[in-house]
Write a protein that holds these residues in place. Structure first.
Motif, PDB file in Angstrom:
ATOM      1  N   VAL A  31      -6.074   1.345   9.302  1.00 31.76           N
ATOM      2  CA  VAL A  31      -5.848   1.915   7.979  1.00 31.76           C
ATOM      3  C   VAL A  31      -5.181   0.846   7.127  1.00 31.76           C
ATOM      4  CG1 VAL A  31      -4.638   3.709   6.691  1.00 31.76           C
ATOM      5  CG2 VAL A  31      -5.573   4.219   8.935  1.00 31.76           C
ATOM      6  N   PRO A  32      -5.741   0.544   5.953  1.00 33.28           N
ATOM      7  CA  PRO A  32      -5.118  -0.479   5.120  1.00 33.28           C
ATOM      8  C   PRO A  32      -3.750  -0.036   4.611  1.00 33.28           C
ATOM      9  CG  PRO A  32      -6.974   0.532   3.994  1.00 33.28           C
ATOM     10  CD  PRO A  32      -6.948   1.081   5.370  1.00 33.28           C
ATOM     11  N   THR A  33      -2.951  -0.993   4.217  1.00 33.68           N
ATOM     12  CA  THR A  33      -1.588  -0.703   3.765  1.00 33.68           C
ATOM     13  C   THR A  33      -1.590   0.207   2.552  1.00 33.68           C
ATOM     14  OG1 THR A  33      -0.914  -2.868   4.584  1.00 33.68           O
ATOM     15  CG2 THR A  33       0.581  -1.775   3.073  1.00 33.68           C
ATOM     16  N   TYR A  34      -2.507  -0.033   1.615  1.00 41.42           N
ATOM     17  CA  TYR A  34      -2.538   0.819   0.425  1.00 41.42           C
ATOM     18  C   TYR A  34      -2.884   2.261   0.783  1.00 41.42           C
ATOM     19  CZ  TYR A  34      -7.659   0.631   0.375  1.00 41.42           C
ATOM     20  OH  TYR A  34      -8.974   0.753   0.699  1.00 41.42           O
ATOM     21  N   GLY A  35      -3.630   2.476   1.850  1.00 36.74           N
ATOM     22  CA  GLY A  35      -3.951   3.839   2.284  1.00 36.74           C
ATOM     23  C   GLY A  35      -2.713   4.570   2.775  1.00 36.74           C
ATOM     24  N   ILE A  36      -1.883   3.866   3.514  1.00 33.03           N
ATOM     25  CA  ILE A  36      -0.643   4.480   4.001  1.00 33.03           C
ATOM     26  C   ILE A  36       0.289   4.771   2.839  1.00 33.03           C
ATOM     27  CG2 ILE A  36       1.402   4.071   5.411  1.00 33.03           C
ATOM     28  CD1 ILE A  36      -0.413   2.412   7.268  1.00 33.03           C
ATOM     29  N   VAL A  37       0.380   3.836   1.878  1.00 32.02           N
ATOM     30  CA  VAL A  37       1.259   4.024   0.716  1.00 32.02           C
ATOM     31  C   VAL A  37       0.789   5.213  -0.117  1.00 32.02           C
ATOM     32  CG1 VAL A  37       1.998   2.992  -1.463  1.00 32.02           C
ATOM     33  CG2 VAL A  37       2.009   1.624   0.626  1.00 32.02           C
ATOM     34  N   VAL A  38      -0.500   5.286  -0.388  1.00 36.67           N
ATOM     35  CA  VAL A  38      -1.041   6.385  -1.195  1.00 36.67           C
ATOM     36  C   VAL A  38      -0.861   7.722  -0.479  1.00 36.67           C
ATOM     37  CG1 VAL A  38      -3.185   7.344  -2.125  1.00 36.67           C
ATOM     38  CG2 VAL A  38      -2.652   4.956  -2.472  1.00 36.67           C
ATOM     39  N   PHE A  39      -1.086   7.754   0.819  1.00 34.02           N
ATOM     40  CA  PHE A  39      -0.901   8.985   1.582  1.00 34.02           C
ATOM     41  C   PHE A  39       0.554   9.432   1.541  1.00 34.02           C
ATOM     42  CE2 PHE A  39      -0.215  11.296   5.587  1.00 34.02           C
ATOM     43  CZ  PHE A  39      -1.150  12.301   5.425  1.00 34.02           C
ATOM     44  N   THR A  40       1.480   8.483   1.686  1.00 37.44           N
ATOM     45  CA  THR A  40       2.906   8.815   1.651  1.00 37.44           C
ATOM     46  C   THR A  40       3.314   9.345   0.284  1.00 37.44           C
ATOM     47  OG1 THR A  40       3.316   7.095   3.289  1.00 37.44           O
ATOM     48  CG2 THR A  40       5.211   7.897   2.051  1.00 37.44           C
TER      49      THR A  40
END
Length: 73
Positions: A31-40
């Motif tokens: 999972v790309p970093t931006y995906g984790i940030v957006v999900f959070t």
């Protein structure tokens, strides 16, 4: 018109289902970093909205805003 909207929504549903299926069959894809940030951010916003709405619900209930109007003559 209803049939066209239904077909469009069903097409969109099938496309999302295919995209989700592709994600499920590749479990080793990172999972790309931006995906984790957006999900959070999305989860945090959901919690804030839920807590805020529940707070408003309790506030209105405790202060009598949910009671039917009483007219004095």
């Amino acid at each position: 018109m209803r049939i066209a909207i239904s077909i469009g929504l069903l097409t969109f549903l099938v496309a999302v289902g295919c995209y989700a299926y592709e994600g499920v069959i590749r479990p080793d894809a990172p999972v790309p970093t931006y995906g984790i940030v957006v999900f959070t951010i999305g989860v945090a916003a959901l919690v804030v909205v839920g807590v805020g709405l529940m707070g408003l619900l309790f506030y209105s209930s405790r202060h009598g805003y949910d009671e039917p109007p009483r007219y004095e003559r």
